[in-house]
Design a protein around this motif. Structure first.
Motif, PDB file in Angstrom:
ATOM      1  N   HIS A  40       0.801  -1.055   0.159  1.00 39.82           N
ATOM      2  CA  HIS A  40       0.071  -0.022  -0.011  1.00 39.82           C
ATOM      3  C   HIS A  40       0.976   1.115  -0.034  1.00 39.82           C
ATOM      4  O   HIS A  40       2.067   1.197   0.202  1.00 39.82           O
ATOM      5  CB  HIS A  40      -0.957  -0.006   1.143  1.00 39.82           C
ATOM      6  N   LYS A 277      -2.496  -2.787   6.217  1.00 35.79           N
ATOM      7  CA  LYS A 277      -3.430  -4.110   5.871  1.00 35.79           C
ATOM      8  C   LYS A 277      -4.369  -4.156   6.701  1.00 35.79           C
ATOM      9  O   LYS A 277      -5.696  -4.396   6.469  1.00 35.79           O
ATOM     10  CB  LYS A 277      -2.520  -5.013   5.305  1.00 35.79           C
ATOM     11  N   PHE A 282      -6.250   1.216   3.890  1.00 37.56           N
ATOM     12  CA  PHE A 282      -5.483   1.595   2.902  1.00 37.56           C
ATOM     13  C   PHE A 282      -5.589   1.580   1.302  1.00 37.56           C
ATOM     14  O   PHE A 282      -6.970   1.385   0.964  1.00 37.56           O
ATOM     15  CB  PHE A 282      -4.230   0.322   2.838  1.00 37.56           C
ATOM     16  N   TYR A 283      -4.758   2.357   0.637  1.00 34.70           N
ATOM     17  CA  TYR A 283      -4.875   2.400  -0.728  1.00 34.70           C
ATOM     18  C   TYR A 283      -3.640   2.008  -1.580  1.00 34.70           C
ATOM     19  O   TYR A 283      -2.375   2.063  -0.891  1.00 34.70           O
ATOM     20  CB  TYR A 283      -4.939   3.987  -1.062  1.00 34.70           C
ATOM     21  N   THR A 284      -3.812   1.367  -2.429  1.00 39.61           N
ATOM     22  CA  THR A 284      -2.616   0.909  -3.507  1.00 39.61           C
ATOM     23  C   THR A 284      -2.342   1.804  -4.563  1.00 39.61           C
ATOM     24  O   THR A 284      -2.993   2.918  -4.377  1.00 39.61           O
ATOM     25  CB  THR A 284      -2.932  -0.420  -4.115  1.00 39.61           C
ATOM     26  N   ASP A 287      -5.021   2.065  -6.924  1.00 43.30           N
ATOM     27  CA  ASP A 287      -6.258   2.849  -6.371  1.00 43.30           C
ATOM     28  C   ASP A 287      -6.090   4.176  -6.693  1.00 43.30           C
ATOM     29  O   ASP A 287      -7.179   5.033  -7.180  1.00 43.30           O
ATOM     30  CB  ASP A 287      -6.432   2.522  -4.793  1.00 43.30           C
TER      31      ASP A 287
END
Ligand code: AMP
Ligand code: ZN
Length: 473
Positions: A40, A277, A282-284, A287
């Motif tokens: 992330h 996580k 979270f953002y990847t 995303d």
């Protein structure tokens, strides 16, 4: 001015002196991703801080040899592979690939080496180290067949985290499968195989099993960088127990100081909580890209705050990053224009030239906020000079040269001189039409489509400008 870093070990700012400043490159080890899912953007805050550190060392003429490990065997990867019903290697491969893709999107410089824990040569090294620790009385095999480090025999244990061992006894954090340990804080060096591990196992003098996470980093860093490293980095959550354990294992084997400078970055937060996580907050990178932002914008957003200050991730922050980059882009475009004009058309009246303030700020424990503050102050000043026709071509060229130098650290320049593909140009035109009709939703959607093709559209006072986004840089 000498380089100075905050060393977690001493909790002090120290002047940077690598062990062997002339003959060897700086030996730098950075804890890499655990490849059980896509990393992330919090993880990438750590990698971007390490990238900044390496690039600044290089700007200051140090050669750097950087190793980043890939943790491809530990509890979470084994569980993930089991749940997915695929072999461990097949399971982790996809996330390794995603990691390199994302690092590329964020323009993170590649490390010199990416050792993976499951590589047989490192497994052998781990086994060798564990045997050494047992023979010195620093480790023991418990009744559950696992091998543990005996922290009571290592007097410096707790020095990195500034931890009192008695506190450990009161936390009561002990897993049911570790009941055989002598001390609650003893950590696993070798985990005896059990059914849940399936076919993930290696033979060892203590029976089949697998290495503990901490010994992986000790073995891989020492195999590739020698017994004594100059710099070791990670996020603050790595300090204890991971890095504390690495010191105990490595120094336990060699009797030499393992690391000269320990640097840790503060967390990326979401609503004041660590992005993680396990918390689901979270953002990847995909995303963020799907929301229409480029890798370059995210790089800026993660880079702009001092690495020891927690950084709250927000979409407003992303928009601010976009605005800041537009200012840089427009400034560079103006400077180029002036640099190409005949001097006779301009007159220099005290136009201020570049100074070393940017890099001096980075010397001071990578004070990027101060460095960027200086960059934007320079942009303001030089724009004013250009507005008043007070900058000549030579001064503009000097500023462009200066930018080129500091951009070896920032790596924030937009891609230029690349032909715009027909499809991108068409989408940009449709977006312009949507904007004229004030259809902001459609305009945003079109921006996202342009971005997905690796391009970035910027609205300037001269109309929309297309540049290559960082995704394809
Ligand atoms: P992991 O894959 O969990 O081993 O983490 C890889 C790296 O990311 C380590 O250096 C962690 O300390 C770091 N890290 C994890 N979460 C964050 C976060 N929210 N902010 C900054 N760094 C993080
Ligand atoms: Zn590590």
């Amino acid at each position: 001015m000498a380089l100075r870093f905050f060393n977690t070990y001493s909790r002090e700012i120290e002047e940077f002196e690598p062990r062997d400043p002339t003959a060897c490159p700086v030996r730098m080890y950075t804890c890499g991703p655990t490849v059980y899912s896509r990393a992330h953007i919090g993880n990438f805050r750590a990698y971007i801080f390490e990238d900044l550190l390496q690039r600044h060392l290089e700007l200051r003429s140090y050669k750097v040899h950087r190793v980043m490990n890939i943790t491809d065997v530990e509890d979470k990867t084994i569980r993930g592979a089991r749940e997915a019903g695929v072999p461990l290697q097949k399971f982790t491969e996809q996330f390794k690939g995603a990691f390199f893709e994302d690092a590329h999107t964020l323009r993170i410089k590649r490390a010199d080496e990416y050792p993976a824990a499951t590589d047989q040569r490192y497994i052998e090294r781990m086994i060798e180290m564990i045997s050494g620790l047992i023979s010195k009385g620093l480790a023991y095999q418990a009744d559950d067949k696992s091998v543990y480090f005996r922290i009571n025999e290592f007097p410096d244990y707790g020095k990195l985290a500034h931890f009192d061992l008695t506190q450990l006894q009161s936390t009561g954090r002990v897993k049911h499968d570790e009941y055989d340990k002598e001390h609650i804080g003893d950590f696993a060096l070798w985990k005896a195989w059990d059914e849940a591990d399936g076919d993930v196992k290696w033979n060892s003098p203590w029976g089949p099993g697998r290495p503990g996470w901490h010994i992986e980093c000790s073995a891989m860093s020492m195999a590739l960088l020698g017994d004594q490293l100059d710099i070791h980095c990670g996020g603050v959550d790595n300090i204890f127990p991971h890095h504390e354990a690495e010191i105990a294992q490595s120094e336990g084997v060699t009797g030499k100081k393992f690391v000269r400078y320990w640097l840790h970055c503060a967390h990326l937060l979401v609503d004041g909580q660590k992005m993680a996580k396990s918390l689901g907050n979270f953002y990847t990178i995909p995303d963020v890209v799907a929301k229409g932002y480029t890798g370059r914008e995210l790089r800026y957003a993660l880079l702009r705050v001092h690495y020891r200050v927690p950084l709250n991730f927000t979409w407003e922050g992303m928009n601010e990053a976009r605005e800041s980059l537009s200012r840089i882009d427009e400034w560079l475009a103006r400077l180029r224009e002036v640099a190409e004009q005949a001097d006779a058309q301009r007159q220099t009246r005290n136009a201020q030239g570049p100074t070393t303030a940017f890099e001096d700020a980075l010397d001071d424990d990578l004070n990027i906020s101060a460095a960027l503050g200086f960059l934007f102050e320079s942009i303001r000043e030089t724009n004013r000079a250009m507005d008043q026709n007070e900058m000549d071509a030579a001064s503009a060229r000097a500023w462009l040269e200066w930018w080129k130098r500091i951009d070896t650290v920032l790596d924030l320049e937009a891609e230029t001189d690349v032909a715009i593909p027909h499809e991108v140009a068409q989408l940009a035109e449709q977006r312009e039409n949507a904007r004229r009709e004030k259809n902001w939703k459609r305009s945003d959607e079109l921006r996202a489509r342009i971005s997905a093709l690796g391009w970035e559209v910027r609205d300037t006072k001269d109309g929309p400008k297309l540049t290559r986004g960082a995704g394809t840089a």
